[in-house]
Scaffold this active site. Structure first.
Site, PDB file in Angstrom:
ATOM      1  N   SER A   1       0.854  -1.184   0.000  1.00 24.76           N
ATOM      2  CA  SER A   1       0.000   0.000   0.000  1.00 24.76           C
ATOM      3  C   SER A   1       0.888   1.231   0.000  1.00 24.76           C
ATOM      4  CB  SER A   1      -0.889   0.002   1.250  1.00 24.76           C
ATOM      5  OG  SER A   1      -1.522   1.254   1.441  1.00 24.76           O
TER       6      SER A   1
ATOM      7  N   TYR B   1      -2.312  -0.906  10.347  1.00 26.88           N
ATOM      8  CA  TYR B   1      -2.380  -1.290   8.931  1.00 26.88           C
ATOM      9  C   TYR B   1      -1.127  -0.833   8.186  1.00 26.88           C
ATOM     10  CZ  TYR B   1      -3.932  -1.513   4.075  1.00 26.88           C
ATOM     11  OH  TYR B   1      -4.012  -1.783   2.727  1.00 26.88           O
TER      12      TYR B   1
END
Length: 246
Positions: free
Chosen positions: A153, A166
């Site tokens: 990401s 995350y």
């Protein structure tokens, strides 16, 4: 602009496992791999969603997929060892593994990350990938060429405030990919990451609830990257991160 025009059925006789195959990018990747000839192993926690993907693949004329209902949040090394044994018994090898499944949990300041959220995110986003990869590497080494794809990401490449566990988990994912790529340099396994970018998925909707998702690319729009990295015979990438969106 990245362009990749795969040959029809370039994945014929290939066996590919996709985690998080019941929804979003994982679902689209599974359908795409099957469309190009692969036998896809659908791994996810919701049987109903996996069965829907199974039915779509059969309807589209693809090879019969296998369904593996497994909740990564509670899976142990013995579950992955059992899965590896089943794949070896049924298929004798594995040509591709796409780590797509991950969870987000609550976003907020670092000081407010709970132990529950930390453990849950690390279990699904990092530990499960470690255990599954370790269990399946012997099968990925059997073909002359194979592909191992991790999903990173933007917040796993440059930290951003309030993305919590995350973001940290995606840094770990990036590190795992780079370590493995270095260890398996000059082997038959191509190991890379994909950063899908802002894509129209349920996870994106949770992170940005007020966003107009009609402006986002769909999973289908970025599939050329997933197909290219799974083309182990022609892909020249190894140890790299491909960004599906600028």
């Amino acid at each position: 602009m990245f362009t990749y025009n795969p040959k029809s059925h370039f994945l014929n006789n290939k066996v590919i496992l996709v985690t998080g195959a019941g929804d979003g990018i994982g679902k689209e990747a599974a359908l795409s791999y099957a469309r190009f000839g692969a036998t896809v192993i659908l791994l996810g926690k919701t049987v109903k969603k996996l069965e829907a993907v199974y039915d779509q693949i059969i309807k589209d004329g693809g090879a019969e997929p296998a369904i593996v209902p497994l909740d990564l949040a509670g899976a142990t090394p013995s579950h992955y060892a059992g899965l590896a044994g089943s794949i070896e018994q049924q298929f004798s090898r594995l040509d591709g593994l796409l780590h797509n499944a991950s969870i987000l949990r609550d976003l907020g300041p670092f000081i407010h990350i709970t132990q529950e959220d930390w453990q849950a995110v690390m279990q699904v986003n990092v530990t499960s990938q470690f255990n599954l990869t370790q269990a399946l590497l012997p099968l990925l080494k059997k073909p002359k060429s194979s592909s191992l794809i991790f999903t990173t990401s933007s917040v796993g490449l440059k930290a951003r405030a309030y993305w919590g566990a995350y973001a940290i988990s995606k840094f770990a994912t990036q590190g795992m990919m780079e370590l493995l790529a270095d260890e398996y340099d000059n082997s038959g396994i191509k190991i890379n990451c994909i950063n899908p970018g802002g894509t129209r998925t349920s996870m994106r909707a949770k992170a940005y609830p007020a966003e107009d998702n009609s402006l986002l690319k769909t999973p289908a729009d970025i599939m050329s990257y997933y197909l290219y990295l799974m083309d182990a015979d022609n892909c020249v990438e190894h140890g790299n991160t491909l960004h599906a969106q600028a």
